[in-house]
Design an enzyme around this catalytic site. Sequence first.
Site, PDB file in Angstrom:
ATOM      1  N   CYS A  39       0.842  -1.196   0.000  1.00 33.28           N
ATOM      2  CA  CYS A  39       0.000   0.000   0.000  1.00 33.28           C
ATOM      3  C   CYS A  39       0.885   1.257   0.000  1.00 33.28           C
ATOM      4  O   CYS A  39       1.445   1.585  -1.031  1.00 33.28           O
ATOM      5  CB  CYS A  39      -0.977  -0.062   1.175  1.00 33.28           C
ATOM      6  SG  CYS A  39      -2.456   0.915   0.877  1.00 33.28           S
ATOM      7  N   HIS A  78      -3.568  -5.129   0.427  1.00 30.21           N
ATOM      8  CA  HIS A  78      -2.969  -5.632   1.672  1.00 30.21           C
ATOM      9  C   HIS A  78      -2.978  -7.154   1.669  1.00 30.21           C
ATOM     10  O   HIS A  78      -3.892  -7.778   2.208  1.00 30.21           O
ATOM     11  CB  HIS A  78      -3.755  -5.112   2.881  1.00 30.21           C
ATOM     12  CG  HIS A  78      -3.528  -3.660   3.140  1.00 30.21           C
ATOM     13  ND1 HIS A  78      -2.529  -3.201   3.982  1.00 30.21           N
ATOM     14  CD2 HIS A  78      -4.129  -2.563   2.631  1.00 30.21           C
ATOM     15  CE1 HIS A  78      -2.540  -1.883   3.992  1.00 30.21           C
ATOM     16  NE2 HIS A  78      -3.507  -1.464   3.186  1.00 30.21           N
ATOM     17  N   GLU A  95      -1.419  -9.206   3.364  1.00 31.13           N
ATOM     18  CA  GLU A  95      -1.283  -9.829   4.699  1.00 31.13           C
ATOM     19  C   GLU A  95      -2.631 -10.311   5.231  1.00 31.13           C
ATOM     20  O   GLU A  95      -2.697 -11.253   6.009  1.00 31.13           O
ATOM     21  CB  GLU A  95      -0.618  -8.857   5.692  1.00 31.13           C
ATOM     22  CG  GLU A  95      -1.389  -7.604   6.066  1.00 31.13           C
ATOM     23  CD  GLU A  95      -1.173  -6.443   5.100  1.00 31.13           C
ATOM     24  OE1 GLU A  95      -0.790  -6.679   3.941  1.00 31.13           O
ATOM     25  OE2 GLU A  95      -1.417  -5.282   5.526  1.00 31.13           O
TER      26      GLU A  95
HETATM   27  N1  LIG Z   1      -3.124   1.672   3.903  1.00 23.77           N
HETATM   28  C1  LIG Z   1      -2.224   2.454   3.344  1.00 23.77           C
HETATM   29  O1  LIG Z   1      -1.028   2.169   3.335  1.00 23.77           O
HETATM   30  C2  LIG Z   1      -2.707   3.740   2.775  1.00 23.77           C
HETATM   31  C3  LIG Z   1      -1.692   4.418   1.910  1.00 23.77           C
HETATM   32  C4  LIG Z   1      -2.009   5.872   1.648  1.00 23.77           C
HETATM   33  N2  LIG Z   1      -1.938   6.620   2.857  1.00 23.77           N
HETATM   34  C5  LIG Z   1      -3.373   5.993   0.970  1.00 23.77           C
HETATM   35  O2  LIG Z   1      -4.322   6.396   1.596  1.00 23.77           O
HETATM   36  O3  LIG Z   1      -3.495   5.672  -0.183  1.00 23.77           O
END
Ligand SMILES: NC(=O)CC[C@H](N)C(=O)O
Length: 296
Positions: free
Chosen positions: A97, A224, A226
Amino acid sequence: MVGKYTGLSDSYLSVLKALLHSSVACRRKLFVDWVPASDLENETAKENPENYRNSWNLLKGADAVLVPGGFGDRGVEGKILAAKYARENRIPYLGICLGMQIAVIEYARSILGLQDANSTEFDPNTPNPCVIFMPEGSKTHMGGTMRLGSRRTYFQVKDSKSTKLFGNRSFVDERHRHRYEVNPDMVQQFEDAGLSFTGKDETGHRMEIVELPNHPYFIGVQFHPEFKSRPGKPSAVFLGLIAAACGQLDSLLKKGGAPTHVLSNGTSGEKFHRNGTTLANGSLDGIYRNGNGVHV
Ligand SMILES: NC(=O)CC[C@H](N)C(=O)O
């Protein structure tokens, strides 16, 4: 692990578990060093040279680098330095992310020569916004307006590492939690400079997986992974990271990637290892299937 919440490992519990699932699959003991991202920054060199030195030593001693998800700008420059270090020194890197967005910003600065490239999350006025606020989001209504939950990623490049790791499927469903995305208007520029976007959403405009083909293992994912990793069924990109860190990536790719194919009778096509023992029939049933109460 280069993050913001170091010392508070619970924040990264799912990431740790995913690393563990993959380490068990590779029959390796997992050691995680926590590197506070801001300690890698030049500011820290001046203010706290010992922390700076220790953090860089930890990073340089690592077999793999992981930059997990995050919000807010503290430590972002340190994370960019960590991605740069991994890219330049051919150390396996997984960006999740924000960690993927970091890798893209780093590439823009170092390879496209756009020194001030940034995400508009951290510099709303950057002249080179390579990560931008998603058009469908709302800045005034946070929370539910995030792009959340399960979304589909379509693989774009047949022989990329990520495609192979995910078993050469045409798509994968993974969990999301973000407001920003790679600027679609800059994708061609990145691709021309060697960065490959190997996974995209159904529109083809939203980047889901980024990869450096000429690096031993350098992958960023907007989702994500994970959250879908399980014992006996490790996440493909985590497994790739750990395999790359211990010299097993080639054989993993030859085998056709992560053992994620659960057949309808509840068995997998492969044998799995648990604490070094091979389960007799490769079954995923029993404690693994239902142990965490999450439907896979
Ligand atoms: N969950 C995250 O890593 C978010 C990444 C970034 N802050 C976004 O909003 O896109």
